[in-house]
Enzyme design. Structure first.
Site, PDB file in Angstrom:
ATOM      1  N   THR A 116       0.829  -1.204   0.000  1.00  0.00           N
ATOM      2  CA  THR A 116       0.000   0.000   0.000  1.00  0.00           C
ATOM      3  C   THR A 116       0.865   1.256   0.000  1.00  0.00           C
ATOM      4  O   THR A 116       0.438   2.309  -0.469  1.00  0.00           O
ATOM      5  CB  THR A 116      -0.915  -0.031   1.243  1.00  0.00           C
ATOM      6  OG1 THR A 116      -1.647  -1.247   1.234  1.00  0.00           O
ATOM      7  CG2 THR A 116      -1.876   1.146   1.265  1.00  0.00           C
ATOM      8  N   TYR A 171       6.604 -11.741   4.438  1.00  0.00           N
ATOM      9  CA  TYR A 171       5.463 -11.119   3.747  1.00  0.00           C
ATOM     10  C   TYR A 171       5.054 -12.008   2.577  1.00  0.00           C
ATOM     11  O   TYR A 171       5.722 -12.044   1.549  1.00  0.00           O
ATOM     12  CB  TYR A 171       5.928  -9.745   3.267  1.00  0.00           C
ATOM     13  CG  TYR A 171       4.889  -8.817   2.676  1.00  0.00           C
ATOM     14  CD1 TYR A 171       3.547  -9.133   2.598  1.00  0.00           C
ATOM     15  CD2 TYR A 171       5.287  -7.571   2.212  1.00  0.00           C
ATOM     16  CE1 TYR A 171       2.633  -8.247   2.064  1.00  0.00           C
ATOM     17  CE2 TYR A 171       4.387  -6.670   1.671  1.00  0.00           C
ATOM     18  CZ  TYR A 171       3.057  -7.021   1.596  1.00  0.00           C
ATOM     19  OH  TYR A 171       2.169  -6.136   1.060  1.00  0.00           O
ATOM     20  N   LYS A 176       3.067 -12.874   7.617  1.00  0.00           N
ATOM     21  CA  LYS A 176       1.883 -12.175   7.109  1.00  0.00           C
ATOM     22  C   LYS A 176       1.297 -13.041   6.021  1.00  0.00           C
ATOM     23  O   LYS A 176       1.876 -13.177   4.940  1.00  0.00           O
ATOM     24  CB  LYS A 176       2.321 -10.811   6.547  1.00  0.00           C
ATOM     25  CG  LYS A 176       1.232  -9.955   5.920  1.00  0.00           C
ATOM     26  CD  LYS A 176       1.856  -8.641   5.425  1.00  0.00           C
ATOM     27  CE  LYS A 176       0.843  -7.692   4.808  1.00  0.00           C
ATOM     28  NZ  LYS A 176       0.163  -8.208   3.613  1.00  0.00           N
TER      29      LYS A 176
END
Lengths: 307, 307
Positions: free
Chosen positions: A54, A141, A169
């Site tokens: 993001t 991630y 994550k």
């Protein structure tokens, strides 16, 4: 839930908010960025992850990334800051590690960014290289939609054994509550009690937390911390139904993510509608939503009272 | 075949060889690179495309890319040089356009590299921006295996209308000769007679040329120009069977590409076996083939007499 005796366990729990890195005239809009960080601090998020997907990390130069890392820590007022260090080349990943350390980050986030497809050995060696070169704890991630790399639970287990790997994550997925709980339990059994598990994919935040995830790594929460924090607090208080209901109230937002190709463009349009960023805050070639699409986003934001 | 009255048509035909950009101690191995370019000139390739996927463009800094563009032109002895300018961000693409122009490139190659998935509007606008800002002709680089963007024939048609778009590099695919010819004809009908069509995916080079493609954009041809040139010349002389047979003789090589995840790691291992580059010439995190895999590559190279 994760063993709270681990030195990292409380750091990588709760809501970690992923702010946009707003672009203006091809440069970082530092004033707008500081405003986004201030909102997160005021809302009381548990941590801020700068330079996630993001935050457009993949589109910024090493110098810009160093600057964003420093700006985040400077405006975080003591809220823990994690910094995304992923890059196509290991050499640039290591440069990002150093700038995150210098900025005062408390954690790192690393995705196996790819152009040429990577194999498991490539990815393991990347994580081994990074964790052996820094004292900072690291979040693995797993974001197959952007990296096009698919982690296996076995690879999670190998990575969890590396000193410094503190959290994983995982991507969200549409599963029944029972299946989701079993999924998280399988990962936990493989990775052990010292590594937290965080859910991503904002539509799946409540389901992931209710299924036993320790953290919510949230994209839209970087722009809308209040409603995502309410879900997180409900889940961590054991109020699973309340967390689900709060998430269900946001269904029109999740539907926009599905309709408009993911959370990034919609989150940018929300931030623009709220006056938090200048128009077109995404790095080109990403044009962002059309005016008509932005109108639909604005309507949902107003209807749900997300201002 | 393409209308030869187009100013670009002869430039983007025949064999365009994609050399490796060998890495040594994390820097560009300039001596080895000069040697690779010299081999291509000596073999008589029709053009050299520096900084393609095989040239690891996505892993290099803008300064490194400027340096590679200049080295290529300096060693090309008049052979036309095209330069890959793709990058995640339009800003960096434009910087690469300028350095390619400054180096004396005769053409550009642009793939829509992505981290966040791109849509058709993003991609069209990227190509429009680039072609409106340079006089150099441009090859549209359709490589879904690395960019994860899928071109439609309609998008090819829109791009072909842009001033400066001179060629389209299409992915290879396992089709019957009849289907392949129809496929190329469909693209040709959409893109017109002033844009050449080039095949990639080395195992499909002969089939693509026999199906009517004007060019072969070849990865392995950057390291093994002689056998790939023989196929190209046979096809352009109308000796379709001879082109197919020559390609069939290389089947053990194509099988290695399929077995070891594509052409890059195998091509690097071939170059290493031939003493053209130092060991491990690929940018980390790409580890390249294991010693056992390299042994299989060496065996095939020797058996096929590809030295």
């Amino acid at each position: 839930m994760t063993d709270l005796s681990s030195p990292y366990s409380t750091l990588f729990t709760g809501l970690s908010a992923f702010p946009l890195t707003p672009i203006r005239d091809e440069a970082i809009d530092e004033a707008a960025y500081a405003g986004l960080i201030g909102r997160l601090v005021e809302a009381g998020v548990d941590s801020i992850t700068a330079l996630g997907s993001t935050g457009s990390y993949a589109y910024l130069t090493p110098d810009e990334r160093a600057r964003v890392a420093r700006l985040t820590v400077d405006h975080a007022a003591g809220t823990p800051v994690f910094v995304g260090i992923g890059a196509l080349r290991t050499r640039e990943v290591m440069s990002n590690v150093r700038s995150a350390e210098a900025a005062g980050a408390q954690g790192l986030l690393l995705a196996p960014v790819s152009y040429q497809p990577l194999d498991e050995d490539d990815v393991f060696e990347l994580f081994r290289t990074v964790t052996s070169a820094t004292e900072l704890p690291l979040v693995v991630y797993d974001n197959p939609g952007t990296t096009h790399f698919t982690f296996t639970t076995d690879l999670y287990a190998c990575l969890a054994k590396l000193d410094g790997v503190a959290s994983i994550k995982i991507p969200g997925s549409a599963m029944s509550p029972t299946d989701f709980t079993a999924h998280v339990e399988r990962i936990r059994a493989a990775t052990g009690d010292e590594v937290t598990i965080g859910i991503s994919g904002d539509a799946f935040g409540a389901a992931g937390l209710n299924a036993g995830c320790d953290a919510w790594y949230t994209a839209v929460g970087g722009t809308l911390p209040a409603p995502t924090l309410a879900i997180t607090r409900a889940a961590s208080n054991g109020e699973a139904d309340r967390a689900s209901n709060l998430s269900a109230e946001l269904r029109p937002l999740w539907d926009l993510f599905a309709e408009f190709g993911g959370s990034l463009r919609v989150t940018a349009a929300i931030a623009e509608h709220l006056g938090l960023v200048a128009p077109q805050p995404l790095p080109l070639p990403i044009l962002g939503l059309t005016d008509a699409q932005k109108g639909k986003v604005a309507e949902v934001v107003e209807r749900l009272g997300l201002t």
